[in-house]
Design an enzyme around this catalytic site. Structure first.
Site, PDB file in Angstrom:
ATOM      1  N   THR A 445      33.781  33.875  58.429  1.00  0.00           N
ATOM      2  CA  THR A 445      33.013  35.259  58.811  1.00  0.00           C
ATOM      3  C   THR A 445      33.162  35.542  60.253  1.00  0.00           C
ATOM      4  O   THR A 445      33.727  34.527  60.885  1.00  0.00           O
ATOM      5  CB  THR A 445      31.490  35.218  58.481  1.00  0.00           C
ATOM      6  OG1 THR A 445      31.336  34.917  57.012  1.00  0.00           O
ATOM      7  CG2 THR A 445      30.504  36.151  58.730  1.00  0.00           C
ATOM      8  N   GLY A 528      28.564  30.545  56.908  1.00  0.00           N
ATOM      9  CA  GLY A 528      28.004  30.422  55.322  1.00  0.00           C
ATOM     10  C   GLY A 528      26.314  30.074  55.688  1.00  0.00           C
ATOM     11  O   GLY A 528      25.960  30.740  56.499  1.00  0.00           O
TER      12      GLY A 528
END
Length: 623
Positions: A445, A528
């Protein structure tokens, strides 16, 4: 045009990577006046209530080196912090040209799609906080992916058993309807001053050809076996993965960006690009149709908040669990006066671990998409419930088994209007099922943050879930598709089960912290489920321990959820790790956790200080 040596051509040409230390901005350690006796239970009487740093445990030069590796900058006109120097420079150029924070953030997102296609892009989604200084209001632009209409609660089961996670992540069923491009459009229309076609040009140049850096090159090497043919042709041409220093050329992505510049976001949500997305998802077993893309929209929400000491922490509401879980963690910890201890001590580490375990147990039990599931948010933060849950921490208990959830519904007005809390048998069944691995410490991410000279601020976490998402590139369009629907529980029956149009539970936690009603700092991270603890630890470092921004980013981190093991960074001092083992904890050290991007505001002068984590690389760029 952006060249591969990370320099911007034009009036602002300058080298990348200048590091201006902000260690001098450390304030005095704050003290709290309520303690509830827990310090004695944790053995605090054996430790001096003095310095709050880690130098007593290790080499001070190592600590100084960590702080110096955090890229920092200061400016009173504007600031960008992202995980790639090219993206940060592009965002700063938008600010320099008169764009505002939202304009710059959108330009950064497009640039990251080109240079870090393994972490985010228009095939994914995320969460974006926008502080509008003129309105003095904070908004959440929720662009989380949704399940297509054809999704079913049992779509990740085979013969009644969960499909193994490493197989599940590459299925067409794993691809959610993407929201990032729609977020760019809506955010610009609501808060920006520029159009997409004014901001996407630098990303088109980067897609035409850019240098492969360490993070992209190492990820291609690790992940290329899951690529479909289209992705393999770009990132592993002829079967050979691109290496660090190679040039990656993405002509299909450049053409897609050009189409978006000409036609707008309808190219994806109502046009040929969207049809190509639906086709490749169906070819890989998914149900997505062009109608699913056409029905997608973002929501603009009110962020969650929690009062912590003299600050207000405002972050993402459900379907991200980040807001409630961070609020839960900080509320559990507040009475313990963390600032009285050494930051890197067994005492603080145990307090963090036990609070993390309690909060994650409730997170997994009760949270889901708020449009489908009622969560006991009042009960979770009820003082009596917090006292009940905190009692185990006060007793000095060491949790070495899976932490069990509490019953916040007993402290919540009314009853859940959607899915009832799971029974004990249901919980045991789900907990015994195969579990996904802990997310890669490098993160799959990205987080970036922007501030402009009018005081507007953006904190945006963007993702395609695993590294390179599903491994599926849209043929002829050049962008990777997410595998975000693997964030749903594989087994039906809980608040986070798969349902059509539902958003899977997330951990992304873009955050803006306020003091006296005004922004104090932005913060966010990839990682995460570790995002939640990383952001909580940043708040603790800055608020409880009075650290400077670079110091707070550099501070060693640890992670724990409801499961038995805890995960310290390797940089956590050895005596602290040994002390935790002696208490009975099972440790699984990580090399690094998270990759924080943050901007702090001097509330007296208005000057910005930006900091970009060294763990996965990044750059701050001040005007």
């Amino acid at each position: 045009m952006v060249h591969d040596d990370n320099r911007r051509v034009g009036s602002r040409e300058q080298s990348v990577g200048e590091n201006e230390s902000t260690d001098s901005e450390r304030g005095e350690t704050r003290r709290r006046t309520f303690l509830k006796g827990s310090a004695v239970a944790l053995g605090a009487s054996a430790f001096p209530v003095t310095a709050n740093r880690a130098s007593a445990h290790g080499d001070e030069s190592d600590e100084r080196d960590r702080i110096d590796r955090v890229d920092t900058a200061t400016s009173d006109e504007g600031m960008v912090a992202s995980s790639d120097p090219r993206a940060s420079t592009i965002g700063a150029d938008v600010l320099e040209a008169g764009g505002n924070a939202v304009d710059a953030a959108v330009a950064v997102q497009f640039a990251l799609n080109a240079v870090q296609p393994h972490t985010s892009g228009i095939g994914g989604g995320g969460f974006m906080l926008v502080y509008d200084a003129g309105e003095d209001e904070l908004y959440s632009v929720d662009n989380r992916e949704r399940a297509p209409f054809g999704a079913t609660p049992d779509m990740f089961l085979e013969d009644g058993e969960p499909i193994p996670f490493d197989e599940r992540i590459t299925l067409g069923q794993a691809v959610g309807v993407p929201g990032t491009l729609k977020a760019c459009d809506i955010a610009l229309k609501r808060f920006g001053t520029r159009d997409i076609d004014d901001l996407i040009g630098p990303a088109i140049d980067l897609a035409g050809g850019a240098r492969v850096d360490y993070y992209l090159g190492s990820t291609i090497e690790e992940e290329h076996e899951k690529f479909n043919d289209a992705a393999r042709a770009v990132f592993a041409p002829g079967g050979t993965p691109l290496d660090i220093g190679d040039r990656v050329e993405q002509p299909d992505l450049a053409a897609t960006f050009e189409t978006i510049a000409e036609e707008g976001v309808g190219a994806l949500y109502k046009g040929d690009v969207g049809e190509a997305v639906a086709d490749v998802v169906q070819e890989n077993g998914g149900s997505m149709t062009p109608a699913d893309l056409g029905a997608y929209n973002v929501t603009i929400d009110t962020p969650e908040y929690v009062e912590y000491g003299d600050v207000t922490v405002r972050t993402q509401p459900l379907p991200s669990s980040g807001g409630l879980t961070i609020a839960h963690i900080l509320s559990l910890l507040e009475p313990f006066d963390l600032g009285q201890y050494d930051r890197q001590s067994v005492e603080v580490s145990q307090l963090l671990v036990e609070a993390f375990k309690l909060a994650y147990a409730d997170r997994g039990e009760y949270m889901g998409d708020k449009q489908f599931v009622d969560a006991p948010w009042q009960g979770l933060l009820d003082e009596e419930y917090l006292d009940e849950r905190r009692a185990t921490i006060e007793s000095g208990e060491v949790t070495t088994e899976t932490q069990q959830p509490g019953d916040p519904w007993s402290y919540q007005p009314g009853s859940p209007y959607a899915i009832d809390p799971l029974t004990v048998d249901d919980v045991s069944t789900i907990r015994d099922a195969p579990r996904p691995y802990i997310p890669s410490p490098r993160g799959s991410t990205t987080h970036f943050t922007v501030a402009d000279d009018d005081g507007n601020m953006v904190s945006w976490t963007s993702t395609i879930e695993q590294l390179f998402g599903s491994g599926i590139m849209v043929p002829g369009q050049g962008f990777m598709l997410n595998n975000e629907l693997t964030d749903f529980d594989a087994e039906p029956g809980g608040p986070n089960e798969v349902q059509p149009l539902k958003r899977p539970l997330s951990s992304t936690s873009p955050t803006i912290v306020f003091r006296d009603g005004k922004p104090l700092f932005t913060v966010g991270s990839p990682g995460g489920t570790t995002i939640i603890t990383t952001v909580a630890e940043m708040v603790i470092n800055l608020v409880d321990f009075g650290m400077g921004l670079a110091e707070a980013v550099a501070e060693p981190r640890l992670y724990a959820n409801s499961e038995p093991a805890i995960y310290p960074e390797a940089s956590v001092p050895e005596d602290v790790q040994d002390g935790l083992r002696e208490l009975g904890y099972e440790l699984s050290p990580f090399t690094r956790l998270g990759n924080v991007m943050t901007i702090r505001v001097d509330q007296e002068t208005g000057e910005y200080t930006g900091a970009a984590d060294f763990r996965n690389g990044g750059l701050t760029r001040g005007l």
